[in-house]
Structures are given as structure tokens and as C-alpha cells.
Design an enzyme around this catalytic site. Sequence first.
Site, PDB file in Angstrom:
ATOM      1  NE  ARG A 320      59.464  23.885  56.023  1.00  0.00           N
ATOM      2  CZ  ARG A 320      59.683  24.740  57.031  1.00  0.00           C
ATOM      3  NH1 ARG A 320      60.394  25.834  56.825  1.00  0.00           N
ATOM      4  NH2 ARG A 320      59.211  24.518  58.225  1.00  0.00           N
ATOM      5  CD  GLU A 723      65.376  22.351  57.372  1.00  0.00           C
ATOM      6  OE1 GLU A 723      64.786  22.827  58.374  1.00  0.00           O
ATOM      7  OE2 GLU A 723      64.798  21.714  56.491  1.00  0.00           O
TER       8      GLU A 723
END
Length: 772
Positions: A320, A723
Site C-alpha cells: 500500500r 483513513e
Amino acid sequence: MKDNVSISGAIHTNRKHDSAIKHVTGRAEYCDDIPEPAGTLHAYLGVSDVAHAKIKGMDLSRVRASFGVIGVLTADDIPGVNDISPTGQNDEPVFPTEKIEFHGQPLFAVVAETRDAARRAAELAVMDYEVLPHALDPIAAQNAGYPHITAPLKLVRGEIAPAFENAANRIKGQITVGGQDHMYLEGHIAFAIPGEDDDLVVHCSTQHPSEAQHMVAHVMGIPSNAVTVNVRRMGGGFGGKESQMNLFCVVAALAAKKWNRAVKIRPDRDQDMTATGKRHDFVIDYDVAFDDDGRIQAVDGIFAARCGYSSDLSGPVTDRALFHADNAYFYPNVRLVSRPMKTNTVSNTAFRGFGGPQGVVAAERMIEEIAYATDQDPLDVRKVNFYGGKGRNLTPYHQEVNDSILERLIGELEDTSEYRARRKAILAHNAASPIIKKGIALTPVKFGISFTATWYNQAGALIHIYNDGSIHLNHGGTEMGQGLNTKVSQIVADAFQVDFERIKITKTTTEKVPNTSATAASSGTDLNGMAALNAAEQIKERLIDFAASNWNVPKEQVTFHPNEVHIGGECMSFNAFIKHAYLARVQLSAAGFYKTPDIHWDRAAGKGRPFYYYAYGAACSEVSVDTLTGEYRVERTDILHDVGRSLNPILDKGQVEGAFIQGMGWLTTEELWWDDAGRLRTHAPSTYKIPLASDRPRIFNVSLADWSENRELTIKRSKAVGEPPFMLGISVLEALSMAVASVADYRECPRLNTPATPECVLMAVERLRAEA
Ligand code: MTE
Ligand code: HPA
Ligand code: MOS
């Protein structure tokens, strides 16, 4: 599917967290508040005091003989498999038998009549071992020839070699990006209650009840159907409870079965901080080519991460990081490589953003470098590099960016924050002020939504309507303060057009919804909201069929209104209608399911569409720095964030505010520090500084982009929020950087590493002043 229009006003509306009053009055029940059955025992972990060693012997006689001790648990007590690796890599023993791999590694557990007795006894082990050399950080690990803890990822598009050769400008640099402790208010805890035969019930503070269930079964050597894991709520998780609860669950379960008594384990804060994983810190080498306008032509990046002694989630986390190393910018030619390094430290894990923030910091550092090199406002460099325009929408992983709203978002924030005028004023201020220097920065965020492990993108829900008309709602997500239960209940209230209060929000339990994914990747509402809607629609369909045939009207004439159902000309209360349906033997319960459509990812090829969509945001922060001490404060932050069509604007704003502050803390004051022996010396709030209320921006304007709507058919066209806003904290880092750069007339990029503590800021000021 056509979007519902809310009649009752249950969705797209401000509604406070369903437990808000209970949270602030102390009446919300957490795992440690569950009444303990008579005879409950308490476990505590005994840990290593070296970073790397061969185990030769472990003398636990003094532990066993200690006051109140019932017994100890070691690897010998494990009937199943001694492994709790969440990705099946078989590299994470519950208790090691041959090697110690980090300072503070759990080696055994003591079980005693009281927690205090267990804790005291845990100190009394006498270890015999042969100490081995250790490598603590990714650079030391590379130098020592340590392996990658898991397979690295490589993303390539275009050709970087010719692009670098022909480029007008090229900058190489390195940035160290620090880790972060989760500092949830409620630490790890598990409470296991033995039942008949194999059965076990484990109450635990976890984001991933299904994994805890499967892990307990795996370690106990019993089938998953013998284990039930329950969680009513967590006092914060932030990714720290996506896999790290496994240890505590299996210890409580092993002890509960061994002594056939309820067993609770709750480490104190120091042990929670030393024995469980944190955000990965990275050392990032970047090489960027750009033209004289600052337009990027090629990027070559190497992302080395401190993964710790085992793989845990380091593979997907470092992946990620690469997925976000572009942030919002098009790289015409690019090569990105991860180096997930094994180190002799605690195994690092998920933390809000899941590696993404580290990638975004690298992108923003390159923008900053280009801005200083070309003597431009960094915002202008950002704008020429945004995705968009012909042939400029492909990410390094070959997914198209076709939903960008950054141009409008940034434009609006630029206006409302008065960025240009304030930057001008700050430049003037700095020219006239010798000691107090100011900085301002406006930074964007683009964040990909979906688990990159594609199979994780599924969810289930269970709804019962009891024959008094009350509704019982269960879904696979977990509540950690983010307001997931409130949002899912809003969706169900809207579906049936009933009052929110009619819906009972219940604990998450593996008994009701099986094989759930972690509540993570910000996808809790996207996935569970859809699953709950699916369950509600099944019941509704049955109710409509029943009403149409029973009252002999066309289906279109059966409609749901606030707490009422209209059938042809007739109108009755929801309760009365449900009673009719029950007496006519209509099934009033349904299990719902959802899986995200259209996503796919080929990791070996580095190509696919790992993300269903992107969430966007931007922040403008202004700081002032005392250049005699390095102390700083955030004077003002303006945020404009995209949550699509918000299901609940006040909850979403709360998420944006909290995430920004947590991101700012990560980049400024939260410093993890290991000594040469590999001991984490910042192991409590006394030495690890998270932001206080007094550290928040003096002026803090947070808005949602209320015009935004998800292009994809997400739940009510909303977007995930948990997030993405974490990365808005980068605006503070870059504003600090500008204040520092001012002491040398902005001639060079100060290259602040993170966390940019006051000490680091002071040292950077001194260095630049000395050079100037
Ligand atoms: N908000 C609170 N109050 N507490 C938390 O622990 N965790 C964050 C975010 N917001 C967290 C939080 C993280 S890391 C994630 S992935 C999401 O919430 C998870 O919840 P969601 O998917 O329902 O948004
Ligand atoms: N995000 C958060 N948690 C995860 C992911 C992800 O992409 N993949 C596996 N666990
Ligand atoms: Mo959040 S790091 O995906 O739990």
C-alpha cells in the site's frame, strides 16, 4: 439499483454516535467491564530481555513458586499449532522454542489468582541463552544481509532510463519516515470462558473477530465451530487490533482450557507498547526527473521498511505504500520497489492508512524538492502534476484515475483558506522577523478504497424483526469509536422507514455472521452497510409480497412511511403490520451479503484495479516556529474533505478532525526510540508524546465537500472516511519545512525527516543557518 430517497431522514443527516453519552459518562461497556465469573484467573506475559538469542533453557521454577500462581503456559502447552501468523506464513510463534527475535518478545505466560500476582511472577524467569548479533532498522538489516520478511512488490510503467537521461532536472534524496504507536485508550485485552466439550467463548478487543476465532481454533487444535469471539466495542483500534489481538486471545483460551476456569489477560501500557506491533517506519530513496516548469517526468523509488521479526501484515502494508507513492500525481515513467526488511524488533502491523501515508509523504517530499529547485510555490508544482488531462490518468499500478475532484476541491480550499494572500503575508513576516518564523502549506490526499487482498472485500449481516416490531441488527463490522454501528443502523432505519431508536445495535459475534473481514481499510460502512441493506431488502420484499396478496393490491401500492406502512388506501403502524406478517408466517429474519464489484489485482504483474474508488481531501496549515528552541505550534488549519454523499456529516467530521490530529502527531512529536540493545525506550505516555487538546490548531476549520457524490454505487453514494484524512497532517510537516527553509532564504529544501520533533526542527535551522 436506484438510490433510495430518505423519507424518515435517517440517512444523510447528523446523528450523534449511538454510544456518545455512554462514552463520556463511563457507562459504555468494554471487555474489562464484563462481570467475571467466580474463579476467574488472570494471565500475564513473561518477555525476553535481549533482542536476538538462541534459547538454551528457561527456568520457570521461581515463577511457579511465586505467591498466587496457578501455573505457567509455554509452547509445550499448545495442543494445536504454535503459530499465529495472520497471513499463514508460519513465522510467528505464540511462544518461541528456539530463538528470541526481539527485546520484549513474549516467551511464556503466568496464570495466577490475581493480575498483580501474575504480573509480579512474570519477572522471575531465569533464562539461559546464547546472544546473537541483532539488526534493528532496515538499513542495519540490509547491511547484515537479512532477508525480506515477505516478497517485495515492484510497480513499473513507462521507461525510466531514457526519461532520466533526457531530463532537464534531476534530484536524488532520502527521507526517513518514523513509525507510530497506536495509543488506543483501551489496550489489548482478552477474556476466555471455557464451555463443554471443545467450546470456548472469547471476549476480546479486536477489529477482526473471525481471525481471532480461527486463530484460537488453529492453536487449540479444534474446529472453528467450537470457538465464539465477541466484541461489543473497542476503546480504539487504529489498525493495532487487526492482527495483534491474536496473541492475547490464544493465551486466554489456552489457559481457560488448561485450568477449566475463565481467564483474562490485560497487559499494562508498557507491555502493550513493547510486545505489540506499530506503524512501519520507512527509509525511502527517491530519484525524480522534471522539466523546468516542475512537471515530473520520471520517478524511481525504493521503499525499505522496518517490518520486525515476522511478516504479520507487512506484505500488504508495504504494497500500500507503493500504491500511494504517487499520491495525486501522474508519473509518466515510474519504477517503485518495496523492501520489506526483517529486523530484530517487534513485528510491525496495520496503522491507519496501512502504509499509504508513508508513500504519500514521499510523493509530497518530491514535490517540495521540485518547488525549492525551481523556486515556485509548492502548490503550483502540485497543480501541474495532478492526474488529469490527455494521457495523464494512469497510476503506477495501471489503474485509471477517473474520479478526481481535486481541481475543484483544491480551488475551493485555496479560496476559503486565503492561501495565496496568507503565503504572501508570511513571506513578508519572515523577512522582517528574525526569531519567529512562519510557514504555510496546502497539501492534497488521494486514497484508494478497498482491501488490496481482494477476497477481503466481502461482508455479511443479520437482521431479525421481532413480532413486537423491534429490530435486532448484527453485522460483521466492529465498533472502535468510528461510528460504524450508528451508520449501519441509519441505513436499516431508512430501509424500513422506522425510528433509529427501534434498532438494537448488538455486539459483533462470530456466531451470527461468519468469515468476516477485519474492520479495516476504511471499508466498514461500505461493506457492512451494503450487507445490512441487502438483508433489510430481503425482508422488505417478503413483506411487500405478503401485503400485496393479503390485501389484494398491486405491489407498488405497498409503501413504507415513517413508522407506518401504507397498503392501497389502508394505513397501519409498522408494529401492527409486523404482527399481521408474523401471524401469516412470513419469515422476519434475513442474512445479507455484499462483495465489492469490479476490483481485481494481479500482484505478480503489478497491474489491476485494486481500488473501487478514491477518496480525496486537502488541508492548509500554518505554523510558527521559535528558531531559538525549535518549538512550534499550528496556528491554523483549514480542511476540505471528500466523503461523497455523507451518511452522517457530524460523525464524518469527527473522523476527519481525529485523523488529521493523529497524522500531525505522527509527523511531529510521536517518536519511537530503541536503544542499542534493541529495547524500546519510549514505552509509555511519559516518553512518547501524542498530541494533546492544546496542540490542536489554534484555528481549525473543517468542512466536507458537500457537493461530492461517489460515482460508484456505494452505499447511498457515500465514501469511506476512516483513513484518508490521516494524511492531511502532512500539511503541518510541510509548513514546518517552509518555516525552516526561511532561515536560508528558501534556497534549499530542508529535507526534514519525520517525526519533525522540535529538536529536529532546531537542528535543521542550525544547519541551514550555518550553511548560509
Ligand atoms: N476512529 C476511532 N474513533 N477509533 C479507531 O480506532 N480506526 C481507524 C478509523 N477511525 C479508528 C477510527 C482505522 S485505522 C480504520 S481502518 C477505520 O476507522 C475503520 O473503521 P471503518 O472502516 O468503519 O471506517
Ligand atoms: N488495509 C487494511 N488492512 C488490510 C488490508 C488493507 O489494504 N489488507 C489486509 N488487511
Ligand atoms: Mo485500519 S489501519 O485499516 O485498521
